[in-house]
Enzyme design. Structure first.
Site, PDB file in Angstrom:
ATOM      1  N   LYS A 182       0.877  -1.181   0.000  1.00  0.00           N
ATOM      2  CA  LYS A 182       0.000   0.000   0.000  1.00  0.00           C
ATOM      3  C   LYS A 182       0.912   1.228   0.000  1.00  0.00           C
ATOM      4  O   LYS A 182       1.473   1.590   1.013  1.00  0.00           O
ATOM      5  CB  LYS A 182      -0.869  -0.023   1.275  1.00  0.00           C
ATOM      6  CG  LYS A 182      -2.220   0.648   1.113  1.00  0.00           C
ATOM      7  CD  LYS A 182      -2.168   2.121   0.741  1.00  0.00           C
ATOM      8  CE  LYS A 182      -1.923   3.018   1.923  1.00  0.00           C
ATOM      9  NZ  LYS A 182      -1.832   4.453   1.537  1.00  0.00           N
ATOM     10  N   GLU A 205       9.202  15.777  15.711  1.00  0.00           N
ATOM     11  CA  GLU A 205       9.631  15.717  14.314  1.00  0.00           C
ATOM     12  C   GLU A 205       8.792  16.699  13.492  1.00  0.00           C
ATOM     13  O   GLU A 205       7.572  16.581  13.445  1.00  0.00           O
ATOM     14  CB  GLU A 205       9.448  14.297  13.769  1.00  0.00           C
ATOM     15  CG  GLU A 205       9.986  14.144  12.363  1.00  0.00           C
ATOM     16  CD  GLU A 205       9.747  12.756  11.790  1.00  0.00           C
ATOM     17  OE1 GLU A 205       8.630  12.230  11.953  1.00  0.00           O
ATOM     18  OE2 GLU A 205      10.667  12.204  11.164  1.00  0.00           O
ATOM     19  N   GLY A 228       6.698   5.001   8.245  1.00  0.00           N
ATOM     20  CA  GLY A 228       5.843   6.179   8.339  1.00  0.00           C
ATOM     21  C   GLY A 228       5.984   6.819   9.701  1.00  0.00           C
ATOM     22  O   GLY A 228       7.006   6.658  10.377  1.00  0.00           O
ATOM     23  N   SER A 229       4.950   7.518  10.112  1.00  0.00           N
ATOM     24  CA  SER A 229       5.022   8.289  11.358  1.00  0.00           C
ATOM     25  C   SER A 229       4.801   7.384  12.573  1.00  0.00           C
ATOM     26  O   SER A 229       4.141   6.339  12.465  1.00  0.00           O
ATOM     27  CB  SER A 229       3.961   9.386  11.328  1.00  0.00           C
ATOM     28  OG  SER A 229       2.688   8.781  11.265  1.00  0.00           O
ATOM     29  N   CYS A 235      13.450  11.128   7.058  1.00  0.00           N
ATOM     30  CA  CYS A 235      13.410  10.612   8.440  1.00  0.00           C
ATOM     31  C   CYS A 235      14.728  10.849   9.152  1.00  0.00           C
ATOM     32  O   CYS A 235      14.769  11.055  10.356  1.00  0.00           O
ATOM     33  CB  CYS A 235      13.070   9.131   8.429  1.00  0.00           C
ATOM     34  SG  CYS A 235      14.170   8.152   7.385  1.00  0.00           S
ATOM     35  N   GLY A 238       2.388   4.208  13.047  1.00  0.00           N
ATOM     36  CA  GLY A 238       3.099   2.987  13.423  1.00  0.00           C
ATOM     37  C   GLY A 238       2.437   2.292  14.605  1.00  0.00           C
ATOM     38  O   GLY A 238       2.294   1.066  14.626  1.00  0.00           O
ATOM     39  N   GLU A 265       9.651   1.318  10.714  1.00  0.00           N
ATOM     40  CA  GLU A 265      10.656   2.352  10.414  1.00  0.00           C
ATOM     41  C   GLU A 265       9.957   3.684  10.595  1.00  0.00           C
ATOM     42  O   GLU A 265       9.143   4.085   9.752  1.00  0.00           O
ATOM     43  CB  GLU A 265      11.143   2.213   8.966  1.00  0.00           C
ATOM     44  CG  GLU A 265      11.844   0.917   8.649  1.00  0.00           C
ATOM     45  CD  GLU A 265      13.236   0.845   9.246  1.00  0.00           C
ATOM     46  OE1 GLU A 265      13.769   1.879   9.680  1.00  0.00           O
ATOM     47  OE2 GLU A 265      13.779  -0.261   9.296  1.00  0.00           O
TER      48      GLU A 265
HETATM   49  P1  NAD Z   1       2.095   8.354   7.715  1.00  0.00           P
HETATM   50  O1  NAD Z   1       2.280   7.506   8.910  1.00  0.00           O
HETATM   51  O2  NAD Z   1       1.055   9.396   7.734  1.00  0.00           O
HETATM   52  O3  NAD Z   1       1.759   7.461   6.440  1.00  0.00           O
HETATM   53  C1  NAD Z   1       2.598   6.384   6.038  1.00  0.00           C
HETATM   54  C2  NAD Z   1       1.748   5.370   5.309  1.00  0.00           C
HETATM   55  O4  NAD Z   1       0.804   4.829   6.216  1.00  0.00           O
HETATM   56  C3  NAD Z   1       0.944   5.925   4.135  1.00  0.00           C
HETATM   57  O5  NAD Z   1       0.924   4.984   3.091  1.00  0.00           O
HETATM   58  C4  NAD Z   1      -0.458   6.066   4.731  1.00  0.00           C
HETATM   59  O6  NAD Z   1      -1.480   6.001   3.777  1.00  0.00           O
HETATM   60  C5  NAD Z   1      -0.494   4.869   5.651  1.00  0.00           C
HETATM   61  N1  NAD Z   1      -1.472   4.951   6.744  1.00  0.00           N
HETATM   62  C6  NAD Z   1      -1.999   6.052   7.327  1.00  0.00           C
HETATM   63  N2  NAD Z   1      -2.876   5.700   8.292  1.00  0.00           N
HETATM   64  C7  NAD Z   1      -2.884   4.354   8.334  1.00  0.00           C
HETATM   65  C8  NAD Z   1      -3.567   3.397   9.137  1.00  0.00           C
HETATM   66  N3  NAD Z   1      -4.419   3.757  10.082  1.00  0.00           N
HETATM   67  N4  NAD Z   1      -3.314   2.087   8.929  1.00  0.00           N
HETATM   68  C9  NAD Z   1      -2.431   1.697   7.989  1.00  0.00           C
HETATM   69  N5  NAD Z   1      -1.775   2.559   7.187  1.00  0.00           N
HETATM   70  C10 NAD Z   1      -1.989   3.866   7.352  1.00  0.00           C
HETATM   71  O7  NAD Z   1       3.528   8.954   7.409  1.00  0.00           O
HETATM   72  P2  NAD Z   1       3.928   9.970   6.250  1.00  0.00           P
HETATM   73  O8  NAD Z   1       3.488  11.318   6.656  1.00  0.00           O
HETATM   74  O9  NAD Z   1       3.482   9.428   4.938  1.00  0.00           O
HETATM   75  O10 NAD Z   1       5.517   9.840   6.295  1.00  0.00           O
HETATM   76  C11 NAD Z   1       6.295  10.610   7.113  1.00  0.00           C
HETATM   77  C12 NAD Z   1       6.792   9.821   8.285  1.00  0.00           C
HETATM   78  O11 NAD Z   1       7.512   8.664   7.838  1.00  0.00           O
HETATM   79  C13 NAD Z   1       7.776  10.589   9.130  1.00  0.00           C
HETATM   80  O12 NAD Z   1       7.515  10.397  10.497  1.00  0.00           O
HETATM   81  C14 NAD Z   1       9.114   9.975   8.737  1.00  0.00           C
HETATM   82  O13 NAD Z   1      10.133  10.158   9.682  1.00  0.00           O
HETATM   83  C15 NAD Z   1       8.758   8.559   8.515  1.00  0.00           C
HETATM   84  N6  NAD Z   1       9.761   7.867   7.697  1.00  0.00           N
HETATM   85  C16 NAD Z   1      10.622   6.989   8.313  1.00  0.00           C
HETATM   86  C17 NAD Z   1      11.627   6.345   7.575  1.00  0.00           C
HETATM   87  C18 NAD Z   1      12.615   5.387   8.241  1.00  0.00           C
HETATM   88  O14 NAD Z   1      13.329   4.682   7.529  1.00  0.00           O
HETATM   89  N7  NAD Z   1      12.691   5.330   9.561  1.00  0.00           N
HETATM   90  C19 NAD Z   1      11.728   6.592   6.210  1.00  0.00           C
HETATM   91  C20 NAD Z   1      10.843   7.489   5.624  1.00  0.00           C
HETATM   92  C21 NAD Z   1       9.855   8.118   6.377  1.00  0.00           C
END
Ligand code: NAD
Length: 495
Positions: free
Chosen positions: A183, A392, A236-237, A292, A241, A258
């Site tokens: 996804k 962040e 993601g965030s 990130c 997570g 991650e």
């Molecule tokens: P996000 O958590 O909003 O979204 C990430 C993904 O999760 C998207 O595909 C989104 O559609 C999906 N998502 C949202 N709600 C969900 C739910 N309830 N259930 C399942 N999936 C869901 O994050 P973002 O704003 O897209 O990305 C930014 C974040 O990602 C930052 O915190 C960044 O630090 C982190 N990030 C971490 C790494 C790493 O390697 N540690 C790498 C890149 C980004």
């Protein structure tokens, strides 16, 4: 405004419009609904992607289950060859993929993408997944371990580096013999779809890789809660997570996370500031700070504090901002929500008593009016307990925190919930060794930013930055489970 692929010079063969990938077929969402994918530099609609939901994820899981036996049982060297072929096609289409990712991110060019090389490293690991032979209590027995794939697995990725994140997670999971449902983020799903198309063209069988586009609360939430998905990878965030981990807990599905970062850069009096400052600036402005690993906190010894701030201010003022097609250093933020969020944090910083040194607003000028642009921003004398030092921001906002000695530097550097990357700037080996050991982060860079420039380095977090490792040799093993097999001679001689 809708731009055609011709207007935007996007490769029409790699621009999937209105369809996602289930079992080798490019299909619309069951709901029939779509989501506009917008270039954040000018708000032009690049394409529409299906607004998938639980039904689409269910169909994708069924397709992945169908493809599993043949893919799992294919010899590992052949699986690796498929991945090498995919890497070759990615390289052959490097310029087109880069243009696609640039437009869905609005970002400037960073040169040829490294995804092909990243995937080749993983492809080479496919036939190096091996177990152990074990000592036994009896000479008439043998024992060994097998590393087996989980089966159908699920991955959710963010928008900030959609191409590399897709290749990294999918490559490792399928190299280990799993089949997968991905996804991508609703803001940047086009590069993942194009990469999936190239995977099919490379001969990776239909159903091995399935991509369901859609919103997080709909298609995303259906992945960790699906009972037939046997392992999950999430990037993601931290907020999402946690939700993903809770959903996994209901089915006892293992996962790796991650998550975010608030990475410190600790500067000692003997640091080479001339070398450090361009890298520090790069680290917080690359991808408009939406990284990130962004080194968002400078923790600096008071004796070099003033000089460092002067140098950083001069460097950050030179960072050019503009849309993807210009030779600039920094593009826009990804969307209106992120724009409001970053500007909101800048207001929080101003109100916290920190000193605003550079930026702090929205840049004006030719070609900037429709994009989500923000100025590179530098705050000095930031309270380490304040929100801009703790949370962040995911934007180009850098906080400088002066400290008096090494112990205070460590306390400040380690004093957030995050632990993704930490940097140390020093010429002294002893300082470098002590800090490398005591900094709480999955990656420590000495005189370098954004983590190790190493090939095959594992990547992941400490504390709330997550757990598990992507990239490197550990990544493929993350997608395997261990089985112990013991064999006994039923009728040993002399019995
Ligand atoms: P996000 O958590 O909003 O979204 C990430 C993904 O999760 C998207 O595909 C989104 O559609 C999906 N998502 C949202 N709600 C969900 C739910 N309830 N259930 C399942 N999936 C869901 O994050 P973002 O704003 O897209 O990305 C930014 C974040 O990602 C930052 O915190 C960044 O630090 C982190 N990030 C971490 C790494 C790493 O390697 N540690 C790498 C890149 C980004």
């Amino acid at each position: 405004m809708t731009l055609t692929s011709e207007d935007t010079a996007l490769d029409p063969d790699l621009l999937l419009d209105g369809v996602h990938l289930i079992g080798g077929d490019w299909v619309p969402a069951r709901s029939g609904q779509t989501i506009d994918v917008v270039n954040p530099a000018n708000r032009a609609v690049l394409a529409r992607v299906p607004r998938g939901g639980a039904e689409d994820v269910d169909a994708a899981v069924a397709a992945a289950e169908g493809a599993l036996p043949a893919w799992r049982d294919l010899d590992a060297a052949s699986r690796g060859r498929h991945l090498f072929a995919w890497a070759d096609l990615i390289d052959a289409h490097g310029a087109e993929l880069d243009e696609l990712e640039r437009q869905e991110m609005g970002r400037p060019s960073w040169g040829p993408p490294r995804m092909g090389g990243q995937l080749r490293y993983t492809a080479g690991l496919a036939d190096k997944v091996q177990g152990q032979s074990l000592p036994t209590f009896s000479p008439d027995a043998l024992a060994l371990t097998l590393r087996e794939p989980y089966g159908v697995v699920g991955v959710i990725i963010p928008w900030n580096a959609p191409g590399p994140q897709f290749v990294m997670e999918v490559g490792a999971a399928i190299a280990a013999g799993n089949t997968i449902v991905v996804k991508p983020a609703e803001d940047a799903p086009l590069t993942p779809l194009a990469l999936a198309k190239l995977a099919l063209e490379a001969g990776i069988p239909p159903g091995v890789i399935n991509v369901v586009t859609g919103y997080g609360a709909e298609a995303g939430a259906a992945v960790p809660s699906h009972p037939k998905i046997r392992r999950v990878g999430f990037t993601g965030s931290p907020v999402t997570g946690r939700a993903v981990m809770e959903a996994c807990a209901k089915n006892l599905t293992p996962l790796h996370l991650e998550l975010g970062g608030k990475s410190p850069q600790v500067v000692f009096p003997d640091a080479d500031l001339e070398a450090a400052v361009p890298q520090m600036t790069f680290s917080i402005t690359l991808n408009t700070g939406q990284v990130c690993a962004a080194g968002s906190r400078i923790v600096v010894h008071r004796s070099v504090h003033a000089e460092l701030v002067d140098r950083l201010a001069a460097q950050m003022q030179q960072v050019t901002v503009g849309p993807w097609h210009r030779p600039v250093a920094m593009g826009p933020l990804i969307n209106a929500t992120q724009h409001e969020r970053v500007l909101g944090y800048i207001d929080v910083g101003k109100e916290s008593g920190a000193e605003l040194v550079v930026g702090g607003g929205v840049p004006r000028g030719d070609g900037l009016a429709d994009g989500f642009f923000v100025e590179p921003t530098l705050f000095d004398k930031v309270d380490p307990a304040s929100r801009i030092a703790q949370e962040e921001i995911f934007g180009p906002v850098l906080s400088v925190i002066p400290v008096d000695d090494e112990e205070e530097a460590l306390a400040v550097a380690n004093g957030t919930e995050y632990g993704l990357v930490a940097s140390v700037w020093t010429r002294d080996v002893g300082t470098a060794v002590r800090m490398s050991r005591r900094l709480q982060a999955g990656q420590v860079g000495v005189n370098s930013v954004l983590g190790a420039p190493a090939i095959g380095a594992p990547w992941g977090g400490y504390k709330s930055s997550g757990f598990g490792r992507t990239m490197g040799a550990d990544a493929v093993l993350e997608w395997t489970q261990v089985k112990t097999v013991s064999l006994r001679d039923a009728a040993p001689p002399g019995r």
